[in-house]
Design an enzyme around this catalytic site. Structure first.
Site, mmCIF file in Angstrom:
data_model
loop_
_atom_site.group_PDB
_atom_site.id
_atom_site.type_symbol
_atom_site.label_atom_id
_atom_site.label_comp_id
_atom_site.label_asym_id
_atom_site.label_seq_id
_atom_site.Cartn_x
_atom_site.Cartn_y
_atom_site.Cartn_z
ATOM 1 N N ASP A 37 -9.136 -0.108 1.954
ATOM 2 C CA ASP A 37 -9.094 0.580 0.654
ATOM 3 C C ASP A 37 -10.355 0.280 -0.152
ATOM 4 O O ASP A 37 -10.973 1.180 -0.720
ATOM 5 C CB ASP A 37 -7.862 0.128 -0.154
ATOM 6 C CG ASP A 37 -6.581 0.775 0.351
ATOM 7 O OD1 ASP A 37 -6.661 1.520 1.346
ATOM 8 O OD2 ASP A 37 -5.508 0.532 -0.233
ATOM 9 N N THR B 67 -3.139 5.538 -4.051
ATOM 10 C CA THR B 67 -2.010 6.245 -3.415
ATOM 11 C C THR B 67 -0.706 5.996 -4.171
ATOM 12 O O THR B 67 0.116 6.893 -4.311
ATOM 13 C CB THR B 67 -1.847 5.795 -1.956
ATOM 14 O OG1 THR B 67 -1.824 4.363 -1.915
ATOM 15 C CG2 THR B 67 -2.980 6.274 -1.096
ATOM 16 N N THR B 68 -0.518 4.775 -4.681
ATOM 17 C CA THR B 68 0.703 4.468 -5.441
ATOM 18 C C THR B 68 0.640 5.153 -6.804
ATOM 19 O O THR B 68 1.608 5.770 -7.241
ATOM 20 C CB THR B 68 0.859 2.938 -5.629
ATOM 21 O OG1 THR B 68 0.729 2.319 -4.351
ATOM 22 C CG2 THR B 68 2.198 2.594 -6.219
ATOM 23 N N ASP C 99 0.859 -1.187 0.000
ATOM 24 C CA ASP C 99 0.000 0.000 0.000
ATOM 25 C C ASP C 99 0.895 1.236 0.000
ATOM 26 O O ASP C 99 1.665 1.449 0.935
ATOM 27 C CB ASP C 99 -0.900 -0.032 1.249
ATOM 28 C CG ASP C 99 -1.816 1.177 1.310
ATOM 29 O OD1 ASP C 99 -2.477 1.456 0.302
ATOM 30 O OD2 ASP C 99 -1.854 1.852 2.347
#
Length: 535
Positions: free
Chosen positions: A392, A99-100, A66
């Site tokens: 998530d 997020t990545t 994550d």
């Protein structure tokens, strides 16, 4: 005088540091690109995991892919890198996923900007081109988005596909159908409120991930007091945060001198009386279940048992807050006015066994949408990562229920946006067109990295995908199960429009901000003064 004016003048305090122009820009780019390279290998369904070792005594071990968790855990000193870390935190708080992607896209934009600046293109020209590119990319994304919120069956299928797509890049990918169904059921219970507080996640070691299940009601990881009823129907619950021993003599350094042991017994008796009085005041609320954030102690517990009241002590604060929310009660600290206290209600309280632990199960709570997801797994690290993955998915689903538009995943949306940006660049005169081309190239890097992480030939796949989009096959993306390109609508690879839009906007804004920098000024470190007065 002329020679004097040429001498460098230091206007900063001793110890302060300044990086100017090219040096400052290079330092920013290097820091931000390094952060992108760090998380880039975790992107996509075949992304790898990172092990994060804590520096404390225990040396906690976290295994995760994550982006937000990785970036939170690493301490960065570079100011541009800090901007990207903060941006990924905001992405996590705002939409819960991507997020990545957002970090990698911002880093790729800066990689392109570095090349443009080396060609002597001014940063403001690059920004002007990028802004126009962002605008058309956003429009293209909005036009490609589909909304099935009017058709309940198709919308349910969309939610399942989004959940599967989100989980496919996580640890739960091998059980994604099971967990996708679990996450969708939990979010649909919220009836559109989007209040994820009503979904409680409990992690219990043992079993395998497939033993995880959704429980309707609320589970509290505590035990019921001794000699008290283990099962209650139609419970009236008083939820409190009060010290049951508040009336003891606890003044720091105080002493009580007595001349006989009988006097000690009298003090103890007086304390017991005060405890009894407090218990009596609590019982006047007409309750049959008392849950306290703090300890209850043996004597009050005995009194509650005699009155036939279930007493649960030392419930953790998050548990108490959530319990108050789902049972419709309020957390109380004083008990003088029973008529002003709002009690919680539920139909049944009983003990249940999960693994080797006894938990307290509240069913038929006032807040009907409340539920608990029980996660099982072999190690604590697996459970922690499963919780992050599920969190998530739940966040993305809650966002999709509010904003029901969806887009296709697998690099399809990025190629779609890159195509319209390239078309705009070919119609734009001047240097701004070069900046737009670089923006399109950065967008195409996301499917390239996804293919690279899966061990496929990214150059071949991305060129095939580009050709497909030129032929107006706008639903085509990467099929990482087969290592080919395919129709994302048929494969059911769907993502939330909200997540994709946020990735695009956040990454371009953060990259813009870093490009503008032409000076980095570091404050002088604070001097350590020796402490002459140790306590």
């Amino acid at each position: 005088m002329a020679s004097l004016s040429m001498a460098p003048v230091n206007i900063f305090k001793h110890g302060a540091d300044e990086e100017k122009a090219e040096t400052a820009r290079l330092s920013s780019f290097v820091g931000a690109i390094a952060i992108g390279d760090l998380v880039k290998s975790t992107l996509g369904p075949k992304g790898m995991d990172k092990i994060l070792l804590g520096g404390g005594k225990g040396g906690t071990v976290t295994v995760t892919n994550d982006g937000a968790t990785i970036l939170k855990a690493i301490g960065v000193d570079n100011p541009a890198a800090k901007v990207l870390v903060d941006m990924s935190k905001v992405q996590d708080d705002e939409v819960g996923d991507g997020t990545t992607s957002v970090t990698v896209l911002a880093a790729e934009l800066l990689r392109e900007a570095e090349l443009l600046i080396a060609q002597k293109i001014h940063p403001q020209t690059i920004i002007a081109g990028w802004r126009k590119a962002t605008q058309v990319a956003r429009e293209a994304l909005r036009e490609a988005a589909v909304d099935h919120s009017n058709d309940q069956a198709r919308f349910q299928e969309d939610l399942l596909n989004i959940s599967r797509t989100t989980l496919s890049s996580k640890l739960l990918t091998h059980h994604k159908d099971h967990f996708a169904r679990l996450a969708v059921d939990a979010v649909m219970r919220l009836k559109g409120s989007g209040n994820l507080e009503a979904i409680h996640v409990i992690k219990k070691l043992g079993g395998s991930l497939t033993d995880s299940y959704l429980d309707e009601g609320f589970l509290l990881d505590k035990k019921i007091g001794v000699n008290q009823p283990k099962r209650l129907e139609n419970a009236n619950i008083l939820i409190a945060n009060t010290g049951m021993d508040t009336d003891k003599i606890k003044i720091f350094g105080s002493r009580v001198r007595v001349d006989s042991t009988a006097k000690v017994a009298e003090i103890e008796l007086a304390e017991k009386e005060k405890m009894k009085e407090k218990v009596d005041r609590i019982l006047k609320h007409g309750i049959n279940c008392f849950i306290n954030r703090q300890l209850i102690y043996n004597y009050p517990e005995q009194l509650f048992a005699q009155a036939g009241v279930m007493a649960i002590e030392h419930a953790d604060f998050a548990g108490v807050e959530r319990l108050a929310l789902v049972t419709g009660g309020e957390i109380t600290s004083t008990f003088d006015h029973p008529e002003l206290v709002k009690l919680g209600h539920c139909k049944l309280i009983e003990e249940v066994m999960i693994g080797e632990d006894m938990l307290i199960h509240f069913s038929g709570v006032a807040m009907g949408e409340a539920c608990t997801i029980v996660l099982r797994g072999a190690t604590q690290q697996i459970l922690d990562e499963a919780e992050r993955s599920l969190h998530d998915a739940l966040c993305v689903l809650a966002q999709t229920v509010k904003e029901p538009r969806t887009v296709y995943g697998g690099g399809c949306s990025e190629m779609l946006m890159a195509k319209v940006v390239t078309d705009l660049a070919s119609r734009t005169p001047g240097k701004e067109a070069v900046a737009m081309e670089s923006f399109a190239k950065a967008l195409r890097m996301l499917p390239t990295i996804i293919a690279d992480n899966a061990g496929y030939d990214s150059a071949d796949l991305v060129s095939q995908l580009r050709a497909a989009h030129q032929e107006n096959k706008t639903m085509f993306g990467l099929n990482m199960a087969e290592g080919t390109i395919g129709d994302m609508a048929e494969l059911g690879i769907t993502e939330s429009f909200q997540v994709k839009r946020q990735v695009l906007l956040s990454a371009s804004e953060a990259a813009e901000m870093i490009i503008r920098v032409d000076n980095i000024i570091k404050a002088a470190p604070r001097k350590r003064v020796p402490d002459h007065h140790p306590c």
